[in-house]
Design a protein around this motif. Structure first.
Motif, PDB file in Angstrom:
ATOM      1  N   SER A  19      26.799  40.115  49.891  1.00 48.88           N
ATOM      2  CA  SER A  19      27.560  40.606  48.747  1.00 48.88           C
ATOM      3  C   SER A  19      27.649  42.125  48.831  1.00 48.88           C
ATOM      4  O   SER A  19      26.757  42.775  49.375  1.00 48.88           O
ATOM      5  CB  SER A  19      26.889  40.214  47.434  1.00 48.88           C
ATOM      6  N   SER A  28      39.974  47.013  42.533  1.00 47.56           N
ATOM      7  CA  SER A  28      41.068  46.102  42.853  1.00 47.56           C
ATOM      8  C   SER A  28      42.214  46.760  43.605  1.00 47.56           C
ATOM      9  O   SER A  28      43.144  46.075  44.031  1.00 47.56           O
ATOM     10  CB  SER A  28      41.593  45.442  41.577  1.00 47.56           C
ATOM     11  N   SER A  69      35.741  37.025  50.930  1.00 47.23           N
ATOM     12  CA  SER A  69      36.388  36.771  49.639  1.00 47.23           C
ATOM     13  C   SER A  69      36.021  37.900  48.689  1.00 47.23           C
ATOM     14  O   SER A  69      35.128  38.711  48.982  1.00 47.23           O
ATOM     15  CB  SER A  69      35.952  35.420  49.070  1.00 47.23           C
ATOM     16  N   ARG A  70      36.708  37.952  47.580  1.00 46.79           N
ATOM     17  CA  ARG A  70      36.411  39.004  46.598  1.00 46.79           C
ATOM     18  C   ARG A  70      36.640  38.479  45.203  1.00 46.79           C
ATOM     19  O   ARG A  70      37.444  37.577  44.984  1.00 46.79           O
ATOM     20  CB  ARG A  70      37.260  40.252  46.861  1.00 46.79           C
ATOM     21  N   ASP A  71      35.926  39.078  44.270  1.00 45.93           N
ATOM     22  CA  ASP A  71      36.096  38.800  42.851  1.00 45.93           C
ATOM     23  C   ASP A  71      36.349  40.142  42.186  1.00 45.93           C
ATOM     24  O   ASP A  71      35.402  40.908  41.937  1.00 45.93           O
ATOM     25  CB  ASP A  71      34.840  38.127  42.297  1.00 45.93           C
ATOM     26  N   ASN A  72      37.600  40.443  41.911  1.00 50.37           N
ATOM     27  CA  ASN A  72      37.938  41.753  41.357  1.00 50.37           C
ATOM     28  C   ASN A  72      37.404  41.931  39.936  1.00 50.37           C
ATOM     29  O   ASN A  72      37.176  43.054  39.497  1.00 50.37           O
ATOM     30  CB  ASN A  72      39.439  41.971  41.413  1.00 50.37           C
ATOM     31  N   LYS A  74      34.512  41.097  39.045  1.00 49.53           N
ATOM     32  CA  LYS A  74      33.096  41.474  39.202  1.00 49.53           C
ATOM     33  C   LYS A  74      32.917  42.659  40.143  1.00 49.53           C
ATOM     34  O   LYS A  74      31.780  43.031  40.460  1.00 49.53           O
ATOM     35  CB  LYS A  74      32.298  40.281  39.728  1.00 49.53           C
TER      36      LYS A  74
END
Length: 120
Positions: A19, A28, A69-72, A74
């Protein structure tokens, strides 16, 4: 600021998920990359993901085994690593840049690195 975590010692064939948490409000808008550096070798490209997450690229050596992958929401980017091999042993770095690229110099901000060791 980028903070990478999730590294460790794993047997060949195992999995790890790295992570990279970013601070700031513009996460983002940045492409995020993963690079690695083994002892005595130059830092090399592993994977990159576009700002929206809609596009990804991988080094041939990890294609089919690693997933970025990404979680914008978070401010976090991930690197899922499966079927690990001893040659994957390296310090893994996350990086942020304005350009979606495999080129190391295109990235402006770097995390501190996390050690991944794969035993045979």
């Amino acid at each position: 600021q980028l903070q990478a975590s999730g590294g460790g010692l794993v047997q060949a064939g195992g999995s790890l998920r790295l992570s990279c948490a970013a601070s700031g409000r513009t996460f983002s808008t940045y492409a995020m990359g993963w690079f690695r550096q083994a002892p005595g070798k130059e830092r090399e490209f592993v994977a990159t993901i576009s700002p929206s997450g809609g596009s990804t690229k991988y080094a041939d050596s990890v294609k089919g085994r690693f997933t970025v992958s990404r979680d914008n929401a978070k401010n976090t980017v991930y690197l899922q690593m499966n079927s690990l091999k001893p040659e994957d042993t390296a310090v893994y770095y996350c990086a942020a840049g304005r350009f979606y690229s495999e080129i190391l110099s295109r990235y402006d901000y770097w995390g501190q690195g996390t050690q991944v060791t794969v035993s045979s």
